[in-house]
Design a protein around this motif. Structure first.
Motif, short mmCIF file in Angstrom:
data_model
loop_
_atom_site.label_atom_id
_atom_site.label_comp_id
_atom_site.label_asym_id
_atom_site.label_seq_id
_atom_site.Cartn_x
_atom_site.Cartn_y
_atom_site.Cartn_z
N UNK A 144 7.03 37.10 -13.97
CA UNK A 144 6.84 36.17 -15.03
C UNK A 144 7.42 34.64 -14.53
N UNK A 145 6.98 33.70 -15.02
CA UNK A 145 7.52 32.15 -14.67
C UNK A 145 8.00 31.87 -15.87
N UNK A 146 9.25 31.30 -16.08
CA UNK A 146 9.84 30.69 -17.17
C UNK A 146 9.46 28.82 -17.28
N UNK A 147 9.04 28.72 -18.34
CA UNK A 147 8.84 27.18 -18.59
C UNK A 147 9.15 26.93 -19.94
N UNK A 148 8.91 25.78 -20.28
CA UNK A 148 9.31 24.93 -21.55
C UNK A 148 8.63 25.68 -22.88
N UNK A 149 7.43 26.37 -22.50
CA UNK A 149 6.83 27.18 -23.60
C UNK A 149 7.30 28.56 -23.88
N UNK A 150 7.52 29.16 -22.59
CA UNK A 150 8.10 30.50 -22.68
C UNK A 150 9.63 30.61 -22.13
N UNK A 151 10.57 30.70 -22.51
CA UNK A 151 11.92 30.31 -21.97
C UNK A 151 12.76 31.81 -22.02
N UNK A 152 11.97 32.88 -22.46
CA UNK A 152 12.98 34.03 -22.56
C UNK A 152 11.98 35.26 -21.78
N UNK A 153 12.85 35.98 -21.23
CA UNK A 153 12.24 37.22 -20.56
C UNK A 153 11.96 38.25 -21.82
N UNK A 154 10.76 38.98 -21.56
CA UNK A 154 10.40 40.05 -22.78
C UNK A 154 11.32 41.01 -22.69
N UNK A 155 11.61 41.62 -23.72
CA UNK A 155 12.48 43.02 -23.81
C UNK A 155 11.66 44.03 -22.94
N UNK A 156 12.56 44.78 -21.97
CA UNK A 156 11.97 45.62 -20.91
C UNK A 156 11.50 45.27 -19.83
N UNK A 157 11.62 44.01 -19.83
CA UNK A 157 11.21 43.61 -18.36
C UNK A 157 12.15 43.22 -17.45
N UNK A 158 12.27 43.67 -16.08
CA UNK A 158 13.00 43.72 -15.25
C UNK A 158 12.62 43.36 -13.86
N UNK A 159 11.31 42.43 -13.90
CA UNK A 159 10.59 42.12 -12.48
C UNK A 159 11.12 40.90 -12.14
N UNK A 160 10.35 40.33 -11.12
CA UNK A 160 10.60 39.10 -10.57
C UNK A 160 10.56 38.10 -11.71
N UNK A 161 11.53 36.98 -11.69
CA UNK A 161 11.18 35.90 -12.60
C UNK A 161 11.49 34.74 -11.81
N UNK A 162 10.52 33.69 -11.84
CA UNK A 162 10.83 32.47 -11.40
C UNK A 162 10.54 31.09 -12.28
N UNK A 163 11.02 29.77 -11.97
CA UNK A 163 11.31 29.08 -12.69
C UNK A 163 10.88 27.55 -12.00
N UNK A 164 10.45 26.43 -12.71
CA UNK A 164 10.03 25.26 -12.20
C UNK A 164 11.43 24.09 -12.42
N UNK A 165 11.68 23.59 -11.41
CA UNK A 165 12.82 22.53 -11.41
C UNK A 165 12.21 21.13 -10.80
#
Length: 197
Positions: free
Chosen positions: A75-96
Protein backbone atom coordinates in the motif's frame (compact mmCIF):
# COMPACT_ATOMS: atom_id res chain seq x y z
CA UNK A 1 20.24 -2.91 -8.95
CA UNK A 2 18.29 0.06 -10.33
CA UNK A 3 14.53 -0.68 -10.29
CA UNK A 4 11.63 0.76 -12.25
CA UNK A 5 8.19 1.28 -10.72
CA UNK A 6 5.34 2.30 -13.02
CA UNK A 7 2.49 4.39 -11.63
CA UNK A 8 -0.79 4.02 -13.51
CA UNK A 9 -2.55 6.89 -15.24
CA UNK A 10 -4.92 8.72 -12.91
CA UNK A 11 -7.97 7.90 -15.03
CA UNK A 12 -9.05 4.45 -16.14
CA UNK A 13 -7.88 3.84 -19.71
CA UNK A 14 -8.91 1.36 -22.39
CA UNK A 15 -7.39 -2.12 -22.13
CA UNK A 16 -5.54 -1.06 -18.96
CA UNK A 17 -5.38 -4.49 -17.32
CA UNK A 18 -4.11 -5.99 -20.57
CA UNK A 19 -1.37 -3.33 -20.75
CA UNK A 20 -0.47 -3.98 -17.09
CA UNK A 21 -0.23 -7.73 -17.67
CA UNK A 22 2.07 -7.10 -20.64
CA UNK A 23 4.23 -4.72 -18.60
CA UNK A 24 4.66 -7.37 -15.91
CA UNK A 25 5.41 -10.01 -18.54
CA UNK A 26 8.02 -7.63 -20.01
CA UNK A 27 9.87 -7.39 -16.70
CA UNK A 28 8.11 -4.79 -14.57
CA UNK A 29 8.88 -5.53 -10.92
CA UNK A 30 6.31 -3.25 -9.29
CA UNK A 31 3.22 -1.29 -10.31
CA UNK A 32 1.52 1.42 -8.27
CA UNK A 33 -2.21 1.31 -8.97
CA UNK A 34 -3.13 4.95 -8.43
CA UNK A 35 -6.71 5.90 -9.28
CA UNK A 36 -7.75 8.67 -6.86
CA UNK A 37 -11.21 9.07 -8.40
CA UNK A 38 -11.98 5.37 -8.84
CA UNK A 39 -14.55 3.63 -6.68
CA UNK A 40 -13.79 0.48 -4.72
CA UNK A 41 -15.60 -1.62 -7.33
CA UNK A 42 -13.74 0.02 -10.24
CA UNK A 43 -10.41 -0.71 -8.56
CA UNK A 44 -11.49 -4.26 -7.82
CA UNK A 45 -12.52 -4.75 -11.45
CA UNK A 46 -9.04 -3.73 -12.63
CA UNK A 47 -7.36 -6.04 -10.09
CA UNK A 48 -9.58 -8.95 -11.13
CA UNK A 49 -8.46 -8.52 -14.75
CA UNK A 50 -4.76 -8.69 -13.84
CA UNK A 51 -3.15 -12.12 -13.74
CA UNK A 52 -3.07 -13.32 -10.11
CA UNK A 53 0.58 -14.31 -10.40
CA UNK A 54 1.40 -10.57 -10.47
CA UNK A 55 -0.62 -9.59 -7.38
CA UNK A 56 2.48 -9.48 -5.18
CA UNK A 57 3.86 -6.75 -7.48
CA UNK A 58 0.85 -4.41 -7.15
CA UNK A 59 0.74 -1.49 -4.70
CA UNK A 60 -2.53 0.40 -4.18
CA UNK A 61 -2.77 4.12 -3.38
CA UNK A 62 -6.50 4.05 -2.64
CA UNK A 63 -8.95 1.54 -1.14
CA UNK A 64 -6.12 -0.02 0.86
CA UNK A 65 -8.39 -2.78 2.09
CA UNK A 66 -8.04 -4.31 -1.39
CA UNK A 67 -4.41 -5.09 -0.50
CA UNK A 68 -5.66 -7.25 2.37
CA UNK A 69 -8.44 -8.89 0.36
CA UNK A 70 -6.21 -9.81 -2.62
CA UNK A 71 -2.89 -10.18 -0.80
CA UNK A 72 -1.33 -7.47 -2.95
CA UNK A 73 2.30 -6.39 -2.81
CA UNK A 74 1.80 -3.21 -0.84
CA UNK A 75 0.00 0.00 0.00
CA UNK A 76 1.08 3.60 -0.54
CA UNK A 77 0.36 6.17 2.15
CA UNK A 78 -0.75 9.56 0.83
CA UNK A 79 -2.80 12.61 1.84
CA UNK A 80 -6.04 10.76 0.97
CA UNK A 81 -5.14 7.59 2.86
CA UNK A 82 -2.89 8.12 5.85
CA UNK A 83 -3.54 4.92 7.82
CA UNK A 84 -2.66 1.28 7.24
CA UNK A 85 -5.72 -0.98 7.15
CA UNK A 86 -6.34 -3.17 10.18
CA UNK A 87 -4.75 -6.57 9.68
CA UNK A 88 -2.31 -5.35 7.04
CA UNK A 89 1.34 -6.24 7.60
CA UNK A 90 2.74 -5.96 4.07
CA UNK A 91 4.97 -3.42 2.35
CA UNK A 92 4.22 0.26 2.89
CA UNK A 93 5.59 3.15 0.83
CA UNK A 94 5.20 6.91 1.01
CA UNK A 95 5.78 10.04 -1.11
CA UNK A 96 8.13 12.83 0.01
CA UNK A 97 8.60 16.29 -1.45
CA UNK A 98 11.66 17.59 0.39
CA UNK A 99 14.98 16.22 1.62
CA UNK A 100 13.99 16.96 5.24
CA UNK A 101 10.69 15.07 4.84
CA UNK A 102 12.59 12.16 3.31
CA UNK A 103 15.02 12.15 6.23
CA UNK A 104 12.18 12.22 8.78
CA UNK A 105 10.22 9.37 7.16
CA UNK A 106 13.04 7.05 6.08
CA UNK A 107 12.73 4.62 8.98
CA UNK A 108 8.91 4.41 8.89
CA UNK A 109 8.53 2.93 5.40
CA UNK A 110 9.86 0.11 3.24
CA UNK A 111 10.63 2.56 0.43
CA UNK A 112 9.85 6.15 -0.49
CA UNK A 113 9.61 8.42 -3.51
CA UNK A 114 11.09 11.90 -3.75
CA UNK A 115 9.56 14.38 -6.19
CA UNK A 116 9.67 16.30 -8.40
CA UNK A 117 13.22 15.48 -9.45
CA UNK A 118 12.69 16.83 -12.97
CA UNK A 119 9.87 18.99 -14.35
CA UNK A 120 6.70 16.90 -14.23
CA UNK A 121 5.27 15.47 -17.43
CA UNK A 122 1.80 14.71 -16.04
CA UNK A 123 1.29 17.74 -13.75
CA UNK A 124 1.45 21.07 -15.52
CA UNK A 125 3.52 23.66 -13.66
CA UNK A 126 4.99 21.08 -11.25
CA UNK A 127 8.64 22.07 -11.58
CA UNK A 128 11.81 20.36 -10.40
CA UNK A 129 12.34 21.02 -6.72
CA UNK A 130 15.99 20.01 -6.33
CA UNK A 131 19.42 21.00 -7.62
CA UNK A 132 22.03 18.43 -8.58
CA UNK A 133 24.20 19.54 -5.64
CA UNK A 134 21.31 19.04 -3.17
CA UNK A 135 20.72 15.51 -4.44
CA UNK A 136 24.42 14.62 -4.37
CA UNK A 137 24.72 15.94 -0.80
CA UNK A 138 21.66 13.90 0.26
CA UNK A 139 23.31 10.83 -1.25
CA UNK A 140 26.57 11.52 0.62
CA UNK A 141 24.60 12.06 3.85
CA UNK A 142 22.91 8.66 3.42
CA UNK A 143 19.44 10.16 2.94
CA UNK A 144 19.09 9.11 -0.71
CA UNK A 145 19.92 5.44 -1.17
CA UNK A 146 18.50 2.16 -2.53
CA UNK A 147 15.14 2.58 -0.76
CA UNK A 148 14.46 5.99 -2.35
CA UNK A 149 12.88 6.30 -5.81
CA UNK A 150 13.02 9.38 -8.03
CA UNK A 151 9.64 10.64 -9.27
CA UNK A 152 8.68 13.53 -11.50
CA UNK A 153 9.60 14.06 -15.13
CA UNK A 154 11.60 10.84 -15.43
CA UNK A 155 12.07 9.76 -19.04
CA UNK A 156 14.54 7.82 -21.15
CA UNK A 157 16.75 10.89 -21.63
CA UNK A 158 17.34 11.68 -17.94
CA UNK A 159 16.96 8.35 -16.16
CA UNK A 160 20.70 7.64 -16.34
CA UNK A 161 21.37 10.62 -14.03
CA UNK A 162 19.44 9.03 -11.17
CA UNK A 163 22.03 6.39 -10.35
CA UNK A 164 24.61 9.20 -10.03
CA UNK A 165 22.35 10.82 -7.42
CA UNK A 166 22.13 7.54 -5.49
CA UNK A 167 18.49 6.60 -6.13
CA UNK A 168 17.57 2.93 -5.95
CA UNK A 169 15.21 3.36 -8.86
CA UNK A 170 12.65 5.52 -10.59
CA UNK A 171 8.89 5.84 -10.53
CA UNK A 172 7.51 6.64 -13.96
CA UNK A 173 4.10 8.16 -14.56
CA UNK A 174 3.52 10.82 -17.24
CA UNK A 175 6.07 9.52 -19.70
CA UNK A 176 4.44 6.07 -19.71
CA UNK A 177 0.83 7.06 -20.27
CA UNK A 178 1.07 9.80 -22.88
CA UNK A 179 -1.34 8.95 -25.74
CA UNK A 180 -3.62 7.00 -23.35
CA UNK A 181 -1.11 4.22 -22.88
CA UNK A 182 -0.93 3.23 -26.56
CA UNK A 183 2.86 3.07 -26.34
CA UNK A 184 3.27 2.20 -22.64
CA UNK A 185 4.81 -1.21 -23.22
CA UNK A 186 7.11 0.07 -25.97
CA UNK A 187 8.25 2.94 -23.72
CA UNK A 188 8.83 0.63 -20.76
CA UNK A 189 10.98 -1.74 -22.82
CA UNK A 190 12.94 1.23 -24.19
CA UNK A 191 13.59 2.43 -20.61
CA UNK A 192 14.69 -1.04 -19.50
CA UNK A 193 17.15 -1.26 -22.37
CA UNK A 194 18.51 2.20 -21.61
CA UNK A 195 19.29 1.39 -17.97
CA UNK A 196 20.74 -2.02 -18.79
CA UNK A 197 22.98 -0.89 -21.65
Amino acid sequence: MFNIIVITAENIINCEAEIINTLFHSGLSRLHLRKPKATYSQMEEIINCIDKKYYDRIVVHDHHELAVKYNLGGIHINSRNRERPIGYNGSVSCSCHSISELKDKRDEFDYLSLSPIFNSISKEGYQSNFTASQLIKARKDGIIDDKVYALGGVDVDNISLLGHYGFGGAMILGYMWDNDGDKAVEIFIHILRSINS
